[in-house]
Enzyme design. Structure first.
Site, PDB file in Angstrom:
ATOM      1  N   CYS A 196       0.843  -1.202   0.000  1.00  8.98           N
ATOM      2  CA  CYS A 196       0.000   0.000   0.000  1.00  8.98           C
ATOM      3  C   CYS A 196       0.878   1.250   0.000  1.00  8.98           C
ATOM      4  O   CYS A 196       1.558   1.516  -0.968  1.00  8.98           O
ATOM      5  CB  CYS A 196      -0.970  -0.052   1.178  1.00  8.98           C
ATOM      6  SG  CYS A 196      -2.372   1.047   0.976  1.00  8.98           S
ATOM      7  N   HIS A 255      -3.332  -5.797   1.049  1.00  8.43           N
ATOM      8  CA  HIS A 255      -2.635  -5.984   2.323  1.00  8.43           C
ATOM      9  C   HIS A 255      -2.542  -7.457   2.730  1.00  8.43           C
ATOM     10  O   HIS A 255      -3.428  -7.946   3.429  1.00  8.43           O
ATOM     11  CB  HIS A 255      -3.389  -5.247   3.435  1.00  8.43           C
ATOM     12  CG  HIS A 255      -3.295  -3.760   3.338  1.00  8.43           C
ATOM     13  ND1 HIS A 255      -2.334  -3.034   3.998  1.00  8.43           N
ATOM     14  CD2 HIS A 255      -4.032  -2.855   2.645  1.00  8.43           C
ATOM     15  CE1 HIS A 255      -2.490  -1.742   3.737  1.00  8.43           C
ATOM     16  NE2 HIS A 255      -3.515  -1.607   2.910  1.00  8.43           N
ATOM     17  N   GLU A 309      -0.750  -8.654   5.015  1.00  9.92           N
ATOM     18  CA  GLU A 309      -0.610  -8.746   6.477  1.00  9.92           C
ATOM     19  C   GLU A 309      -1.955  -8.678   7.196  1.00  9.92           C
ATOM     20  O   GLU A 309      -2.037  -8.988   8.371  1.00  9.92           O
ATOM     21  CB  GLU A 309       0.341  -7.642   6.979  1.00  9.92           C
ATOM     22  CG  GLU A 309      -0.255  -6.249   7.150  1.00  9.92           C
ATOM     23  CD  GLU A 309      -0.458  -5.496   5.834  1.00  9.92           C
ATOM     24  OE1 GLU A 309      -0.207  -6.077   4.765  1.00  9.92           O
ATOM     25  OE2 GLU A 309      -0.892  -4.324   5.899  1.00  9.92           O
TER      26      GLU A 309
END
Lengths: 84, 227
Positions: free
Chosen positions: B86, B194, B196
């Site tokens: 990002c 994302h 994560e």
């Protein structure tokens, strides 16, 4: 002292989603004569005189940080002024 | 394997990144502040999402000149895995570690939702644990994820197999549905979604964990000599 006006705009080849939205909005406000809107940034810099060439300095500043050459173009105007 | 999570003023996905590595992946990880001038002790560098320096001027434009970025570039040149997610991707673009630039989303709105990605290249160090062509679900959360590069660059990306992930349904107007790319050498990856945030099925998807596992596996294969 110099006052430098820098204009940063998206390159012609790059689609400008903000400009497109504003164009649509102006059409809906009944301004059919608006063919296109391109949105950019305007920045004012105040520069002290130095031993370096002013154009060289501004071009460096613009290409390093103020504009991203991948998608943006810039132009500038220099005005000499007296320090206050 | 020891990871660094680079923290800029305005980073806000650093804690998720740290959690993914420490708790889900089970590897060593440390937060590293943006004014650090040495990353020698780390094997992998992670640039998290957020709004570094308030995204002033352009996304990533100011973070790109922070002290730590010289070290990130050094690490990338040394062949260490560097992953920007990002805002981290935007910083890598501004730093010139990856080609192209980000524009505002086509719709001008901030998009925050899970999206389906296609694994376009499973031979990178970041994607070895996926199957070629596999569809994975990873959330996006961005206002400027509309990837752009010129035609010559796009041809190069395609020819070198540098497009790693594409969107199944393009949410932001990105050129060629691009969601993530690697550099020519293959050790720097940038992606808008994302991974994560997708490391535990409790949170909707665990598809992102394999990215982290891929990095570790590739690193072990290259660095750990079998006794």
């Amino acid at each position: 002292m110099y006052k430098v006006k820098v204009f940063v705009t998206l390159r012609e080849s790059v689609l400008d989603p903000q400009g497109k939205a504003v164009t649509h909005s102006l059409h809906s406000l009944n301004y059919p004569e608006v063919a296109d809107v391109r949105i950019g940034k305007y920045m004012e810099l105040t520069l002290e005189k130095s031993e370096r060439d002013i154009d060289e300095v501004i071009n460096e500043i613009c290409s390093k940080l103020l504009a991203n050459p991948v998608i943006e173009d810039y132009r500038y105007e220099v005005e000499e002024c007296v320090a206050q | 394997m020891k990871f660094a999570v680079i923290v800029f003023p305005g980073s806000n996905c650093d804690i998720d990144m740290y959690h993914a590595v420490k708790d889900e992946l089970g590897e060593e990880v440390e937060y590293v502040w943006h004014d650090t001038d040495n990353l020698d002790e780390f094997d992998g560098i992670l640039l998290p999402g957020g709004f570094s320096y308030g995204d002033y001027l352009r996304t990533g434009a100011i973070a790109r000149f922070s002290k730590v970025m010289k070290e990130v570039i050094k690490a990338a040149e040394a062949g260490k895995p560097v992953m920007g997610v990002c805002n981290g991707f935007q910083i890598l673009l501004e730093a010139g570690l990856l080609p192209g630039a980000m524009r505002r989303n086509e719709t001008l709105s901030f998009i925050c939702k899970p999206v389906e990605l296609k694994v376009e290249n499973n031979e990178s160090i970041f994607t070895g644990e996926y199957a070629q062509g596999q569809t994975i679900t990873i959330p996006v959360a961005h206002g400027e994820g509309n990837y752009y590069c010129d035609e010559a660059t796009l041809e190069q990306l395609k020819a070198n197999n540098q497009i790693v992930f594409t969107y199944q349904q393009n949410p932001n107007g990105s050129l060629a549905d691009i969601a993530g790319i690697i550099n020519e050498k293959g050790n720097v990856l940038g992606m808008m979604p994302h991974p994560e945030r997708a490391v535990d099925s409790l949170l909707g998807s665990a598809d992102g964990l394999k990215m982290f596992q891929s990095i570790v596996k590739a690193w072990r294969e290259a660095h750990v000599v079998k006794a």
